[in-house]
Design a protein around this motif. Structure first.
Motif, PDB file in Angstrom:
ATOM      1  N   VAL A  33      12.187  -6.684   3.883  1.00  0.00           N
ATOM      2  CA  VAL A  33      11.399  -5.474   4.130  1.00  0.00           C
ATOM      3  C   VAL A  33      11.882  -4.788   5.404  1.00  0.00           C
ATOM      4  O   VAL A  33      12.536  -5.410   6.245  1.00  0.00           O
ATOM      5  N   PRO A  34      11.555  -3.500   5.577  1.00  0.00           N
ATOM      6  CA  PRO A  34      11.993  -2.795   6.794  1.00  0.00           C
ATOM      7  C   PRO A  34      11.301  -3.335   8.044  1.00  0.00           C
ATOM      8  O   PRO A  34      10.156  -3.777   7.990  1.00  0.00           O
ATOM      9  N   GLN A  35      12.026  -3.274   9.144  1.00  0.00           N
ATOM     10  CA  GLN A  35      11.377  -3.568  10.428  1.00  0.00           C
ATOM     11  C   GLN A  35      10.278  -2.543  10.702  1.00  0.00           C
ATOM     12  O   GLN A  35       9.198  -2.890  11.196  1.00  0.00           O
ATOM     13  N   ILE A  64       1.014  -0.627  -5.475  1.00  0.00           N
ATOM     14  CA  ILE A  64       1.514   0.300  -4.461  1.00  0.00           C
ATOM     15  C   ILE A  64       2.528   1.252  -5.078  1.00  0.00           C
ATOM     16  O   ILE A  64       2.500   2.472  -4.833  1.00  0.00           O
ATOM     17  N   ARG A  65       3.426   0.740  -5.892  1.00  0.00           N
ATOM     18  CA  ARG A  65       4.428   1.595  -6.535  1.00  0.00           C
ATOM     19  C   ARG A  65       3.779   2.681  -7.377  1.00  0.00           C
ATOM     20  O   ARG A  65       4.187   3.847  -7.365  1.00  0.00           O
ATOM     21  N   ALA A  66       2.768   2.293  -8.136  1.00  0.00           N
ATOM     22  CA  ALA A  66       2.116   3.243  -9.032  1.00  0.00           C
ATOM     23  C   ALA A  66       1.426   4.352  -8.248  1.00  0.00           C
ATOM     24  O   ALA A  66       1.503   5.532  -8.608  1.00  0.00           O
ATOM     25  N   VAL A  67       0.745   3.999  -7.157  1.00  0.00           N
ATOM     26  CA  VAL A  67       0.016   5.001  -6.384  1.00  0.00           C
ATOM     27  C   VAL A  67       0.980   5.937  -5.660  1.00  0.00           C
ATOM     28  O   VAL A  67       0.687   7.117  -5.451  1.00  0.00           O
ATOM     29  N   LEU A  68       2.160   5.445  -5.303  1.00  0.00           N
ATOM     30  CA  LEU A  68       3.148   6.248  -4.594  1.00  0.00           C
ATOM     31  C   LEU A  68       4.045   7.059  -5.530  1.00  0.00           C
ATOM     32  O   LEU A  68       4.848   7.875  -5.061  1.00  0.00           O
ATOM     33  N   ALA A  69       3.916   6.866  -6.825  1.00  0.00           N
ATOM     34  CA  ALA A  69       4.883   7.425  -7.774  1.00  0.00           C
ATOM     35  C   ALA A  69       5.034   8.938  -7.641  1.00  0.00           C
ATOM     36  O   ALA A  69       6.135   9.473  -7.773  1.00  0.00           O
ATOM     37  N   LEU A 129       8.134  -1.414   2.524  1.00  0.00           N
ATOM     38  CA  LEU A 129       9.294  -1.383   1.634  1.00  0.00           C
ATOM     39  C   LEU A 129       9.102  -0.374   0.516  1.00  0.00           C
ATOM     40  O   LEU A 129       9.981   0.456   0.233  1.00  0.00           O
ATOM     41  N   GLU A 130       7.951  -0.436  -0.150  1.00  0.00           N
ATOM     42  CA  GLU A 130       7.731   0.458  -1.285  1.00  0.00           C
ATOM     43  C   GLU A 130       7.583   1.907  -0.821  1.00  0.00           C
ATOM     44  O   GLU A 130       8.024   2.830  -1.515  1.00  0.00           O
ATOM     45  N   ALA A 131       6.968   2.133   0.340  1.00  0.00           N
ATOM     46  CA  ALA A 131       6.872   3.491   0.870  1.00  0.00           C
ATOM     47  C   ALA A 131       8.253   4.014   1.257  1.00  0.00           C
ATOM     48  O   ALA A 131       8.576   5.190   1.030  1.00  0.00           O
TER      49      ALA A 131
END
Length: 704
Positions: free
Chosen positions: A170-172, A469-474, A518-520
């Motif tokens: 994941v990102p720092q 999270i992926r679905a809400v950010l789609a 990560l997902e964002a």
């Protein structure tokens, strides 16, 4: 500080040790600074919901030993979360003396062997067998993504262990979008169901969202529109009015479909087009009602969608198939639950036959086969509502918004909804999520939502959380996470206990915040954490470190001198607002609408005169601060002038995002929600209104 108050201070030491081992706090500090002890009965209920047998002392001792030795019973941990650029020491457990090799299978398909490290520890006897421990280094510079760890153990893994685990890099830190890095940005905040135009069908829809956003970009240089959660609600009456108590957080509520912009509408045969138009017209008549009747709206919209579906399904098969490929079995399960709910009612645990409680049961499969048409209809409506949300986002970006839609993620789900049915033991049962008593909710809160089980999330590789999270950010440029402190600790309330008799349960925040980042990052979105309430100071520090914006509400920001916090001292990495949906709009707050509501509903814990005096004192201090800064001509200025001054106050903050509530813009005074109530107040059912409390149309907003 006072001594411990309430609870069972002499709780069994074994029970407390087990609670601590499972991440359950046995003590806590309340909003007044008093030390509280969690009742023994609550500890037992919480541990039982985690799958532990605590029926007697022997069972507690067994559970404690099993928890202590759990890592030694696994070859690999179930999930490993690594920050990008940081090497990680991975502990592997094998039969004593057995050789082991470990490699990582990268998301892109490549594989890398891990180097074994020097690591000498005594073996442990587990179930009569010696188990040894080896160490390997997960290298620092793996690419971001979802990888897999594989262990090859001579003679096989430890009994009950697995040779495969999830590795997430994941990102720092989540970087802000360039438009927000350049300068602070302002935007609009609204409950989209409130925003009804003359063409709306009884409720604000996604077409209204696009219209409102284009106007906000043009007139107010807005760079975002923050909306309420658009999560799915019940498919049949009664539909839960609260967007914060959805049946599913992964799917959307089709009640927000705009029938005017139905894909393929112009291709319908004349008779079908006439039926859709007639039903839409009948739904428009609901705009005249003083409250929003979701059940009536959905009855008409669903009939119109069915009329269109019969003719449009075949033409959209490829698009629906693409949605199914992305969402997988989750879409099938959601659509199946909706079909079952239409047949048996929306409360699956208390209303449905026992054989339908398991999504994988033969009875559920038989229902699915017998209702393929209904299930296809639900999947199609999900495609339609997602397509309209995507179109709204495209229109906002085309209008000049640098962010566009900021979605809202609710804390949890309905305990008998679609997600609760499909996710099984990933959720704790017999437990509700809530909040302990605080200044604005002095009796505490029970939100009637089952929480994630921390242990099961790890065992599932955090897949349910990731996919949500992926679905809400789609189709969004940002995400607001309601009660983000629940990613660190969450207040679990046993079903038979009061809101103040719960316990804090700790979560692996490194995993949850890391996966969120990560997902964002992959979606190119920013994240706002609603970090109000009782928050441990280090939590906000961690959010800043990870690039997650906080939330600052002017009414809650006070300095150590007891005066309003100067705007220059607001946090930079946050969304600064005057109000929030849990308070009345600013005009109503200044008129003590929140005190009047709580007095009328019996929610105060001190005399109303004392409550009013305290609130009037706070408001007076704010008025004086505004006047001292030259933002208000007179400390006794009219309410409208104070509201305008408060928003000029926000412009003096360094906060990267500044939110203007649509209700403040039009002078609304009515609270959209009163926490701690259900039917006692028309929560989430009030349309946008002016200062006179008379509902107003979106047309009047954008044309005024």
């Amino acid at each position: 500080m006072s001594d411990a108050v309430g609870g069972a201070g002499d709780a069994d030491q074994g029970l407390e040790a087990l609670a601590q081992a499972k991440g359950v706090d046995t003590h806590w500090w309340d909003w007044r600074g008093e030390h509280r002890v969690v009742p023994t009965s609550s500890l037992r209920a919480v541990l039982t919901a985690m799958g532990e047998d605590v029926s007697d002392d022997a069972a507690v001792a067994t559970a404690l030993e099993r928890t202590r030795t759990a890592p030694w019973r696994r070859t690999l941990p179930p999930t490993v979360v690594q920050r990008e650029g940081d090497p990680l020491r991975l502990l592997v457990h094998v039969p004593h003396g057995a050789a082991v090799r470990v490699h990582v299978e990268l998301e892109g398909g490549a594989a890398r062997e891990l180097d074994q490290l020097e690591h000498v520890v005594e073996p442990q006897e587990i179930d009569g067998r010696l188990v040894g421990e080896a160490a390997f280094e997960v290298p620092a510079h793996l690419p971001l993504g979802w990888h897999a760890l594989r262990a090859e153990v001579d003679g096989g893994p430890v009994a009950g262990g697995t040779d495969r685990a999830v590795l997430v890099t994941v990102p720092q830190r989540l970087d802000l979008p360039p438009v927000v890095q350049e300068a602070p940005r302002s935007g609009l905040m609204t409950q989209i169901y409130q925003v009804r135009g003359s063409g709306s069908q009884g409720i604000g829809d996604l077409g209204d969202l696009a219209t409102l956003g284009e106007w906000a970009a043009r007139v107010h240089d807005a760079h975002f529109v923050l909306v309420n959660p658009l999560h799915a609600a019940e498919p049949v009456a009664p539909m839960e009015p609260s967007p914060y108590l959805p049946t599913s957080r992964r799917f959307l509520n089709p009640v927000h479909i705009d029938l005017r912009a139905l894909p393929g509408l112009d291709d319908l045969p004349p008779a079908a087009r006439g039926e859709v138009d007639d039903l839409a017209g009948r739904a428009r008549e609901l705009n005249e009602h003083d409250t929003i009747d979701r059940d009536a709206v959905w009855e008409l919209k669903r009939a119109a969608l069915r009329a269109a579906f019969r003719h449009l399904w075949a033409g959209h098969a490829d698009e629906v198939a693409a949605l199914h490929a992305r969402e997988g079995q989750a879409l099938v399960d959601f659509a199946t639950w909706c079909s079952l709910a239409a047949t048996h009612g929306t409360l699956w645990e208390s209303q449905w036959p026992e054989e339908l409680h398991d999504p994988g049961s033969p009875a559920v499969e038989a229902h699915r086969e017998a209702h393929r048409g209904e299930i296809s209809f639900v999947a199609w409506t999900q495609w339609v509502v997602r397509a309209q949300l995507a179109a709204a986002q495209q229109r906002l970006r085309a209008a000049g918004m640098g962010i566009g839609v900021i979605a809202d993620l609710a804390v949890g789900i309905h305990p008998e909804g679609a997600d609760a049915w499909a996710l099984g033991d990933a959720l704790a049962r017999g437990i509700d999520v809530g909040a302990p008593p605080d200044q604005f909710n002095q009796l505490g809160q029970n939100w009637s939502q089952p929480p994630w089980r921390p242990d099961r999330l790890a065992e599932l590789g955090y897949a349910p959380f990731r996919d949500m999270i992926r679905a809400v950010l789609a189709d969004a440029g940002g995400l607001r996470v309601d009660h983000v402190i629940g990613f660190f600790r969450l207040w679990w309330v046993p079903e038979d206990a009061g809101p103040g008799e719960g316990a804090y349960v700790r979560y692996d925040h490194e995993a949850l915040i890391g996966i969120l980042a990560l997902e964002a990052h992959r979606a190119g979105a920013l994240v706002i954490g609603e970090d109000l309430g009782v928050v441990e100071p280090w939590v906000r520090e961690h959010l800043v470190e990870r690039g997650i914006l906080g939330t600052s509400v002017a009414w809650f920001e006070w300095g150590q001198d007891g005066r309003p916090l100067p705007p220059e001292e607001y946090r930079e990495l946050c969304l600064a607002t005057v109000t929030t949906h849990d308070l009345p709009p600013s005009a109503g707050y200044l008129a003590l609408e929140h005190v009047s509501i709580r007095e009328r509903l019996g929610l105060l814990t001190r005399p109303v005169e004392e409550e009013r005096a305290a609130e009037e004192g706070s408001i007076r201090a704010v008025r004086e601060a505004l006047a001292e800064r030259g933002l208000l001509a007179d400390v006794d200025a009219p309410v409208a002038d104070v509201v305008a001054a408060l928003h000029r106050w926000l412009e003096l903050t360094p906060s990267r995002l500044r939110g203007l509530a649509l209700t403040d813009l039009v002078g609304d005074v009515r609270a959209v929600n009163q926490p701690g109530t259900d039917e006692e107040y028309p929560n989430w059912r009030l349309p946008l209104a002016g200062p006179d409390r008379v509902p107003m149309s979106l047309d009047g907003v954008v044309e005024g």
